[in-house]
Design a protein around this motif. Structure first.
Motif, PDB file in Angstrom:
ATOM      1  N   TYR A   1      26.040  31.206  44.357  1.00  0.00           N
ATOM      2  CA  TYR A   1      26.756  31.687  43.180  1.00  0.00           C
ATOM      3  C   TYR A   1      26.220  33.053  42.734  1.00  0.00           C
ATOM      4  CZ  TYR A   1      29.025  27.150  42.656  1.00  0.00           C
ATOM      5  OH  TYR A   1      29.795  26.031  42.857  1.00  0.00           O
ATOM      6  N   THR A   2      24.915  33.224  42.840  1.00  0.00           N
ATOM      7  CA  THR A   2      24.344  34.529  42.475  1.00  0.00           C
ATOM      8  C   THR A   2      24.870  35.625  43.402  1.00  0.00           C
ATOM      9  OG1 THR A   2      22.343  33.429  41.643  1.00  0.00           O
ATOM     10  CG2 THR A   2      22.205  35.789  42.148  1.00  0.00           C
ATOM     11  N   SER A   3      24.991  35.321  44.699  1.00  0.00           N
ATOM     12  CA  SER A   3      25.531  36.295  45.656  1.00  0.00           C
ATOM     13  C   SER A   3      26.978  36.621  45.335  1.00  0.00           C
ATOM     14  CB  SER A   3      25.399  35.741  47.076  1.00  0.00           C
ATOM     15  OG  SER A   3      25.971  36.634  48.011  1.00  0.00           O
ATOM     16  N   LEU A   4      27.764  35.598  44.942  1.00  0.00           N
ATOM     17  CA  LEU A   4      29.160  35.839  44.581  1.00  0.00           C
ATOM     18  C   LEU A   4      29.247  36.763  43.371  1.00  0.00           C
ATOM     19  CD1 LEU A   4      32.198  35.273  44.793  1.00  0.00           C
ATOM     20  CD2 LEU A   4      31.818  33.176  43.437  1.00  0.00           C
ATOM     21  N   VAL A   5      28.399  36.504  42.382  1.00  0.00           N
ATOM     22  CA  VAL A   5      28.404  37.343  41.193  1.00  0.00           C
ATOM     23  C   VAL A   5      27.985  38.774  41.546  1.00  0.00           C
ATOM     24  CG1 VAL A   5      27.327  37.727  38.958  1.00  0.00           C
ATOM     25  CG2 VAL A   5      28.087  35.434  39.600  1.00  0.00           C
ATOM     26  N   ASN A   6      26.980  38.912  42.394  1.00  0.00           N
ATOM     27  CA  ASN A   6      26.522  40.260  42.783  1.00  0.00           C
ATOM     28  C   ASN A   6      27.613  41.035  43.525  1.00  0.00           C
ATOM     29  OD1 ASN A   6      24.003  39.946  41.609  1.00  0.00           O
ATOM     30  ND2 ASN A   6      23.073  39.114  43.484  1.00  0.00           N
ATOM     31  N   ARG A   7      28.403  40.354  44.350  1.00  0.00           N
ATOM     32  CA  ARG A   7      29.495  41.034  45.057  1.00  0.00           C
ATOM     33  C   ARG A   7      30.574  41.496  44.075  1.00  0.00           C
ATOM     34  NH1 ARG A   7      30.602  38.599  51.081  1.00  0.00           N
ATOM     35  NH2 ARG A   7      28.421  38.559  51.772  1.00  0.00           N
ATOM     36  N   MET A   8      30.783  40.692  43.046  1.00  0.00           N
ATOM     37  CA  MET A   8      31.744  41.123  42.045  1.00  0.00           C
ATOM     38  C   MET A   8      31.204  42.321  41.258  1.00  0.00           C
ATOM     39  SD  MET A   8      33.250  37.467  40.694  1.00  0.00           S
ATOM     40  CE  MET A   8      34.538  38.285  39.796  1.00  0.00           C
ATOM     41  N   ILE A   9      29.901  42.314  40.965  1.00  0.00           N
ATOM     42  CA  ILE A   9      29.317  43.480  40.280  1.00  0.00           C
ATOM     43  C   ILE A   9      29.393  44.717  41.175  1.00  0.00           C
ATOM     44  CG2 ILE A   9      27.184  44.407  39.335  1.00  0.00           C
ATOM     45  CD1 ILE A   9      26.429  41.608  38.422  1.00  0.00           C
ATOM     46  N   ALA A  10      29.217  44.549  42.508  1.00  0.00           N
ATOM     47  CA  ALA A  10      29.356  45.682  43.441  1.00  0.00           C
ATOM     48  C   ALA A  10      30.783  46.234  43.419  1.00  0.00           C
ATOM     49  CB  ALA A  10      28.971  45.243  44.852  1.00  0.00           C
ATOM     50  N   PHE A  11      31.746  45.323  43.265  1.00  0.00           N
ATOM     51  CA  PHE A  11      33.137  45.757  43.150  1.00  0.00           C
ATOM     52  C   PHE A  11      33.335  46.582  41.888  1.00  0.00           C
ATOM     53  CE2 PHE A  11      37.371  44.422  41.355  1.00  0.00           C
ATOM     54  CZ  PHE A  11      38.117  45.346  42.056  1.00  0.00           C
ATOM     55  N   TYR A  12      32.728  46.117  40.747  1.00  0.00           N
ATOM     56  CA  TYR A  12      32.827  46.885  39.507  1.00  0.00           C
ATOM     57  C   TYR A  12      32.140  48.251  39.645  1.00  0.00           C
ATOM     58  CZ  TYR A  12      34.042  42.316  37.618  1.00  0.00           C
ATOM     59  OH  TYR A  12      34.626  41.100  37.384  1.00  0.00           O
ATOM     60  N   GLN A  13      31.030  48.240  40.366  1.00  0.00           N
ATOM     61  CA  GLN A  13      30.308  49.504  40.540  1.00  0.00           C
ATOM     62  C   GLN A  13      31.115  50.479  41.397  1.00  0.00           C
ATOM     63  OE1 GLN A  13      26.386  48.974  42.131  1.00  0.00           O
ATOM     64  NE2 GLN A  13      25.750  51.073  41.621  1.00  0.00           N
ATOM     65  N   ALA A  14      31.805  49.975  42.427  1.00  0.00           N
ATOM     66  CA  ALA A  14      32.649  50.838  43.259  1.00  0.00           C
ATOM     67  C   ALA A  14      33.810  51.411  42.460  1.00  0.00           C
ATOM     68  CB  ALA A  14      33.174  50.061  44.466  1.00  0.00           C
ATOM     69  N   LEU A  15      34.379  50.579  41.556  1.00  0.00           N
ATOM     70  CA  LEU A  15      35.454  51.089  40.709  1.00  0.00           C
ATOM     71  C   LEU A  15      34.960  52.150  39.746  1.00  0.00           C
ATOM     72  CD1 LEU A  15      37.467  47.858  39.818  1.00  0.00           C
ATOM     73  CD2 LEU A  15      38.148  49.696  41.361  1.00  0.00           C
ATOM     74  N   SER A  16      33.679  52.084  39.404  1.00  0.00           N
ATOM     75  CA  SER A  16      33.139  53.054  38.447  1.00  0.00           C
ATOM     76  C   SER A  16      32.976  54.446  39.048  1.00  0.00           C
ATOM     77  CB  SER A  16      31.788  52.565  37.918  1.00  0.00           C
ATOM     78  OG  SER A  16      30.816  52.553  38.966  1.00  0.00           O
ATOM     79  N   ALA A  17      32.970  54.539  40.375  1.00  0.00           N
ATOM     80  CA  ALA A  17      32.818  55.852  41.035  1.00  0.00           C
ATOM     81  C   ALA A  17      34.162  56.564  41.065  1.00  0.00           C
ATOM     82  CB  ALA A  17      32.256  55.674  42.436  1.00  0.00           C
ATOM     83  N   MET A  18      34.655  56.954  39.917  1.00  0.00           N
ATOM     84  CA  MET A  18      35.954  57.614  39.816  1.00  0.00           C
ATOM     85  C   MET A  18      35.835  59.090  40.195  1.00  0.00           C
ATOM     86  SD  MET A  18      37.728  55.949  36.463  1.00  0.00           S
ATOM     87  CE  MET A  18      38.183  54.215  36.423  1.00  0.00           C
ATOM     88  N   ASP A  19      37.032  59.676  40.508  1.00  0.00           N
ATOM     89  CA  ASP A  19      37.081  61.076  40.941  1.00  0.00           C
ATOM     90  C   ASP A  19      37.104  61.989  39.720  1.00  0.00           C
ATOM     91  OD1 ASP A  19      37.218  63.293  42.480  1.00  0.00           O
ATOM     92  OD2 ASP A  19      39.294  63.021  43.144  1.00  0.00           O
ATOM     93  N   ASP A  20      36.131  61.784  38.822  1.00  0.00           N
ATOM     94  CA  ASP A  20      36.028  62.612  37.621  1.00  0.00           C
ATOM     95  C   ASP A  20      34.624  62.444  37.054  1.00  0.00           C
ATOM     96  OD1 ASP A  20      37.706  64.227  35.538  1.00  0.00           O
ATOM     97  OD2 ASP A  20      36.589  62.754  34.347  1.00  0.00           O
ATOM     98  N   GLY A  21      33.959  63.558  36.786  1.00  0.00           N
ATOM     99  CA  GLY A  21      32.575  63.499  36.329  1.00  0.00           C
ATOM    100  C   GLY A  21      32.389  62.765  35.024  1.00  0.00           C
TER     101      GLY A  21
END
Length: 761
Positions: A141-161
């Motif tokens: 379950y911790t790994s599942l949660v971490n993968r979801m946080i990685a998804f949120y982190q990838a979404l945070s890398a937007m093409d704008d400073g």
């Protein structure tokens, strides 16, 4: 030129459009990526929050059930699994119709979550059967949660400073929330087990440290003002303080009377569940608010960029249109000035040959008046002035060359007249020798051959005089002459008059001012045919619409077709030839002489192949140079057949050169044949006269005195004639080397002439 200017303008506009596209495309892609990221975050991020919270809660209840598998724990776990499945269904909307394929940004992280969820039924089965290792199950379950946080982190890398900077607290909030959830799981697991292992206590301390670092270093400093207020409210609440007290008691647990570590302070742990439920709800609300604010800002930023791109594009397109209009105006202006410059240049190019011809004719020319200065208003005016300067320079150079040509012509005229004078004296001496009574017949033949050679030299010198413009044949005759007599005179001009077959039948006359020129032209053509063939050269006449034509046909070597075309082209050029062109002929001036005389005397001369592979030269005498009838003091048949000087003065014993250095002929004339009604008889008579039978027919006037008849040997003294002691010429021996060399040289000359070469070429 105009086309090239338009091409350059098109290239310039294309470059500007390329610049616009280069600047607009990245910005447009940026706004599109921001919009897609925001869409993915809204549909995927918001839809995944229930799954994120549900996975954390299910992990906690799974750990509690594994520690104490009571029916109440079982029931609570089943209820949470239902909530987790609802969150999972919401998360799977990412792969549904609400999210288009081109909007699936960071999709590899979504697929990683899907891959982790594939093992969820298996893990649940192990929990229900109590066959799995508790640490591995909670670790899933911790790994599942971490993968979801990685998804949120990838979404945070937007093409704008700025947006990327705003995503930092959001990702930290997810990490901090999961760290608090892990602490809740460990406390719940320890309660059910009645104790907390050292490994679990270390994991609790690590989770607490992560939570504190995230809140203090990555969340609080970067939250917007409104959300920072909410966070401060959470951090200063009673529930947050109770959580802090419980967390410290777990990290540094108290001991019982036996010295054994407790899970934590019992009073603090008793308040944990209520405080955690309140704080976790507030943190989830903060996460949702931060996520929604970030997505809204992302859409707003995308709209701003799109509006900026559209405005920039419109401004640049307007600038391009303005520049294009300016370029078109410039091109039209330049094209107009270029057309003026081209017209001026073409006018100068058309007038320059006429100016040069006037200079060659000796007319005065003012270069400044012929090519005036143009206005110098712009650069094109300076270019036009430079062209005018070049044209003036050309005129001055042509004037200098014309003056030099006149000087050369004057020199050639003087030299020609002097040379013709010497040749005339030599011919006079030869005539005196031939008229002596005691001249031996063999010597007379030699004198005749010498006379032919000297006459050929005189003809060549006359050609030079014609080209130099010093000999004008129009003043040599005062009476017209028939075509038959003209051909006979031309035949006598050659070295082999006996091989000329005169078949002229027309009875037209040539005007006096054109007689000498026609004779010279026909003589040159006859001499050419006789020199390149041993066969007779036939001359025929033919009436044409524009005059009468004389056809001079030989059976010589002929000429190539390209050579005939080149000769005909040169024969139509009646202007004075250049010295360079005459020098290229290596002394063969007949072509230029015939062309020059043809232009003076209304003649058209052309060459064509004859049926005998030789050349047929056609001399068309225009009507302007002809006379149909002649009613002079004597009939044409009574006039001498060949006279190259004026007929008003009878030839003297030692004649002087005529006008322009022209000399009377010294060779015996060929008289005109007597008139005959039979054409065959007339033709036979002409051939007999041309082949040397020197008897003169009676005049056509029955009352006129008959001409004296010359008999063989009458010029020899009676003593010699009666004694029969006439000296006989000695025939050369067969082995005479001079005779052999002469015959062999003649054979070589004929064998080495593969092509008919007209001297008129």
């Amino acid at each position: 030129m105009r086309t090239r200017l338009f091409v350059l303008a098109f290239v310039a506009i294309a470059a500007l459009l390329g610049l616009v596209i280069t600047n607009a495309v990245p910005a447009w892609d940026q706004q599109r990526n921001l919009r897609n990221d925001s869409t993915t975050g809204r549909l995927g991020g918001e839809a995944s929050l229930p799954l994120f919270v549900g996975a954390q809660a299910e992990r906690k209840l799974t750990a509690a059930y594994l520690a104490d598998p009571t029916s109440a724990a079982r029931k609570a776990l089943q209820e949470q699994r239902t909530k987790t499945d609802a969150g999972l269904a919401s998360f799977r909307e990412l792969s549904g119709t609400k999210l288009q394929t081109d909007q699936r940004h960071r999709w590899e992280y979504v697929e990683a979550v899907y891959d982790q969820l594939k093992n969820l039924p298996k893990v649940r089965g192990q929990v229900d059967a109590r066959t799995g290792v508790p640490g591995e199950i909670t670790g899933y379950y911790t790994s599942l949660v971490n993968r979801m946080i990685a998804f949120y982190q990838a979404l945070s890398a937007m093409d704008d400073g700025p947006l990327t900077l705003e995503t930092r607290p959001l990702v930290a909030l997810f990490y901090a929330a999961d760290a608090l959830a892990q602490q809740d799981m460990l406390i719940t697991q320890a309660r059910n087990a009645g104790t907390m292992t050292a490994a679990h206590r270390i994991a609790f301390a690590e989770a607490y440290g992560t939570q504190q670092v995230m809140y203090e270093r990555w969340i609080a400093p970067y939250l917007p003002a409104s959300e920072k207020t909410l966070y401060d409210k959470i951090a200063s609440s009673t529930a947050w303080g109770r959580l802090q007290a419980a967390q410290r008691s777990v990290i540094t647990p108290p001991t019982d009377g036996l010295g054994k570590e407790k899970i934590g302070d019992p009073a603090a742990l008793a308040r944990w569940d209520g405080a955690y439920e309140q704080v976790s709800g507030q943190i989830a609300n903060l996460n949702l608010q931060r996520t929604q604010g970030l997505l809204a800002h992302g859409f707003q930023r995308a709209d701003e960029i799109r509006t900026q791109v559209l405005i920039q594009g419109a401004v640049l397109l307007a600038a391009i249109l303005a520049i294009a209009g300016l370029i078109v105006w410039l091109i039209r202006s330049i094209s107009s000035r270029l057309r003026q410059l081209r017209a001026q240049t073409q006018d100068g190019a058309h007038r320059l040959p006429d100016v040069v011809n006037r200079l060659r004719r000796g007319e005065p020319v003012d270069a400044e008046a012929e090519f005036p200065d143009p206005p110098r208003d712009d650069e094109f005016g300076h270019v036009a002035a430079a062209l005018v300067g070049a044209q003036r320079t050309a005129v001055r150079q042509a004037a200098a060359q014309a003056a030099d040509r006149r000087g050369v012509g004057a020199f050639m005229s003087a030299a020609t007249e002097r040379t013709l004078g010497h040749i005339g004296q030599g011919l006079g001496h030869l005539e005196q020798m031939m008229n002596r009574q005691d001249v031996h017949p063999s010597l007379l033949e030699e004198l005749v051959r010498i006379d032919g050679s000297v006459t050929a030299a005189r003809r060549h010198q006359e050609h030079v005089g014609v080209l130099a413009g010093t000999i004008d044949h129009r003043a040599f005759y005062t009476e017209p002459k028939s075509l038959l007599d003209i051909v006979n005179d031309a035949a006598v001009e050659t070295a082999s008059a006996e091989r000329v077959d005169n078949q002229v039948t027309d009875t037209l006359y040539v005007s006096p001012e054109h007689v000498a020129g026609v004779v010279k032209v026909v003589a040159a053509l006859l001499d050419n045919g006789l020199g390149k063939s041993n066969a007779p050269v036939v001359v025929r006449s033919r009436t044409a619409m524009r005059g009468v034509a004389l056809e001079v046909e030989d059976a010589g070597f002929g000429m190539a077709q390209d050579a005939i075309e080149a000769a005909n082209k040169a024969l139509t050029h009646h202007d004075p030839a250049t010295f360079e062109a005459m020098a290229g002929r290596k002394g063969r001036l007949g072509l230029f002489v015939v062309a020059r005389l043809a232009g003076r005397h209304h003649l058209h001369v052309s060459l064509r192949p004859s049926p005998y592979h030789g050349i047929t030269a056609i001399v068309l005498i225009e009507a302007a140079a002809l006379m149909r009838d002649y009613h002079g003091g004597a009939t044409p048949q009574q006039r001498p057949a060949m006279t190259t000087g004026p007929l008003t003065h009878p030839p003297a014993q030692n004649p002087a050169p005529g006008p322009g250095g022209q000399l009377p002929r010294r060779r015996p004339p060929v008289p005109a044949p007597s008139p005959s009604t039979d054409p065959a008889a007339a033709h036979a008579e002409r051939q007999r006269l041309l082949h040397g039978e020197q008897s003169f027919p009676a005049a056509t006037d029955p009352h006129a005195a008959r001409l004296p008849q010359r008999r063989k040997g009458e010029h020899i003294p009676a003593a010699l004639r009666d004694s029969g002691q006439l000296p006989q010429p000695q025939a050369p021996a067969p082995s005479d080397p001079h005779q052999v060399a002469s015959q062999w040289g003649a054979f070589q000359d004929s064998a080495q002439q593969p092509q008919y070469q007209h001297p008129t070429q």
